[in-house]
Design a protein around this motif. Structure first.
Motif, PDB file in Angstrom:
ATOM      1  N   ALA A  97       2.424 -15.748 -14.173  1.00 53.90           N
ATOM      2  CA  ALA A  97       1.466 -16.602 -14.983  1.00 53.90           C
ATOM      3  C   ALA A  97       1.780 -16.514 -16.550  1.00 53.90           C
ATOM      4  CB  ALA A  97       0.308 -16.495 -14.570  1.00 53.90           C
ATOM      5  N   GLU A  98       1.878 -15.084 -16.916  1.00 56.16           N
ATOM      6  CA  GLU A  98       2.136 -15.069 -18.195  1.00 56.16           C
ATOM      7  C   GLU A  98       3.436 -15.764 -18.722  1.00 56.16           C
ATOM      8  OE1 GLU A  98       1.235 -10.934 -19.402  1.00 56.16           O
ATOM      9  OE2 GLU A  98      -1.140 -11.287 -19.328  1.00 56.16           O
ATOM     10  N   ALA A  99       4.531 -15.511 -17.971  1.00 58.34           N
ATOM     11  CA  ALA A  99       5.848 -15.964 -18.222  1.00 58.34           C
ATOM     12  C   ALA A  99       5.652 -17.501 -18.513  1.00 58.34           C
ATOM     13  CB  ALA A  99       6.786 -15.529 -17.137  1.00 58.34           C
ATOM     14  N   GLU A 100       5.065 -18.135 -17.573  1.00 58.97           N
ATOM     15  CA  GLU A 100       4.725 -19.480 -17.859  1.00 58.97           C
ATOM     16  C   GLU A 100       4.203 -19.781 -18.881  1.00 58.97           C
ATOM     17  OE1 GLU A 100       4.944 -23.565 -16.635  1.00 58.97           O
ATOM     18  OE2 GLU A 100       5.992 -21.795 -15.693  1.00 58.97           O
ATOM     19  N   ILE A 101       3.051 -19.115 -19.362  1.00 56.31           N
ATOM     20  CA  ILE A 101       2.221 -19.408 -20.504  1.00 56.31           C
ATOM     21  C   ILE A 101       2.957 -19.400 -21.670  1.00 56.31           C
ATOM     22  CG2 ILE A 101       0.282 -18.578 -21.931  1.00 56.31           C
ATOM     23  CD1 ILE A 101      -1.180 -18.092 -19.412  1.00 56.31           C
ATOM     24  N   ALA A 102       3.935 -18.353 -21.820  1.00 58.97           N
ATOM     25  CA  ALA A 102       4.834 -17.908 -22.739  1.00 58.97           C
ATOM     26  C   ALA A 102       5.794 -18.967 -23.084  1.00 58.97           C
ATOM     27  CB  ALA A 102       5.702 -16.584 -22.607  1.00 58.97           C
ATOM     28  N   GLU A 103       6.221 -19.365 -21.920  1.00 55.62           N
ATOM     29  CA  GLU A 103       7.326 -20.525 -21.780  1.00 55.62           C
ATOM     30  C   GLU A 103       6.689 -21.710 -22.515  1.00 55.62           C
ATOM     31  OE1 GLU A 103      10.314 -23.231 -19.112  1.00 55.62           O
ATOM     32  OE2 GLU A 103       9.689 -20.914 -18.596  1.00 55.62           O
ATOM     33  N   ILE A 104       5.320 -22.300 -22.125  1.00 53.16           N
ATOM     34  CA  ILE A 104       4.634 -23.260 -22.740  1.00 53.16           C
ATOM     35  C   ILE A 104       4.331 -23.295 -24.079  1.00 53.16           C
ATOM     36  CG2 ILE A 104       2.454 -24.659 -22.738  1.00 53.16           C
ATOM     37  CD1 ILE A 104       2.594 -24.067 -19.621  1.00 53.16           C
ATOM     38  N   SER A 105       3.874 -21.976 -24.748  1.00 56.09           N
ATOM     39  CA  SER A 105       3.647 -21.758 -25.732  1.00 56.09           C
ATOM     40  C   SER A 105       4.865 -21.863 -26.800  1.00 56.09           C
ATOM     41  CB  SER A 105       3.149 -20.074 -26.157  1.00 56.09           C
ATOM     42  OG  SER A 105       1.989 -19.685 -25.460  1.00 56.09           O
ATOM     43  N   LEU A 106       5.947 -21.408 -26.248  1.00 54.52           N
ATOM     44  CA  LEU A 106       7.357 -21.740 -26.740  1.00 54.52           C
ATOM     45  C   LEU A 106       7.570 -23.155 -27.227  1.00 54.52           C
ATOM     46  CD1 LEU A 106       9.612 -19.893 -28.036  1.00 54.52           C
ATOM     47  CD2 LEU A 106      10.860 -20.115 -25.716  1.00 54.52           C
ATOM     48  N   GLU A 107       7.393 -23.928 -26.251  1.00 55.81           N
ATOM     49  CA  GLU A 107       7.509 -25.322 -26.467  1.00 55.81           C
ATOM     50  C   GLU A 107       6.500 -25.725 -27.285  1.00 55.81           C
ATOM     51  OE1 GLU A 107       9.804 -27.613 -25.096  1.00 55.81           O
ATOM     52  OE2 GLU A 107      10.792 -25.728 -24.470  1.00 55.81           O
ATOM     53  N   GLU A 108       5.361 -25.420 -27.209  1.00 58.07           N
ATOM     54  CA  GLU A 108       4.201 -26.053 -28.325  1.00 58.07           C
ATOM     55  C   GLU A 108       4.562 -25.645 -29.802  1.00 58.07           C
ATOM     56  OE1 GLU A 108       0.664 -24.348 -26.510  1.00 58.07           O
ATOM     57  OE2 GLU A 108       0.324 -26.216 -25.422  1.00 58.07           O
TER      58      GLU A 108
END
Length: 146
Positions: free
Chosen positions: A77-88
């Motif tokens: 879950a944190e890896a997914e949030i980190a990927e979204i944060s990187l895109e944002e």
């Protein structure tokens, strides 16, 4: 030690079929190795517990199994949030010479005057908007959450 070889071989086959995420490929500085190592450890521990390689499952083993499964889910879950944060982060980034007063965050510059700020991960940084809050996830991943 020999009892764990099938689990290790299976892990290596799985790792070969699943390349790093787009975020890892886009930014080599993202600590993909640390995340992969933790995921591998969780997988091997789960495999050993599930196969009975560590003995009959006791109450403590059941608790450990539950904890390992939850840690694995958290890491994913944190890896997914980190990927979204990187895109944002791209929404708040500017070129180095685009704006006076832009904030340098490692290799990126955050836009000036809109309240954006830096979130630092292990070896990289992202821009976070004015309503975002920074934290670090498993393996030092930069997370920007609201």
């Amino acid at each position: 030690q020999g009892r764990h070889r099938p689990a290790r071989a299976r892990l290596l086959r799985i790792a070969a079929r699943h390349p790093p995420t787009r975020a890892c490929a886009a930014r080599r500085s993202l600590p993909c190795g640390a995340m992969a190592s933790r995921t591998a450890l969780v997988f091997v521990m789960s495999a050993c517990l599930g196969s009975g390689a560590l003995g009959a499952e006791s109450s403590a083993a059941a608790t450990l199994r539950s904890l390992v499964e939850l840690q694995g889910r958290r890491a994913m879950a944190e890896a997914e949030i980190a990927e979204i944060s990187l895109e944002e982060s791209k929404n708040y980034e500017v070129a180095a010479d685009a704006e006076e007063g832009s904030l340098r965050c490692g290799d990126v510059y955050c836009a000036a005057g809109i309240g954006s700020h830096c979130c630092y991960g292990h070896g990289y940084a992202i821009c976070c908007g004015s309503t975002g809050s920074c934290s670090r996830g498993v393996g030092g991943l930069a997370l920007c959450t609201r």
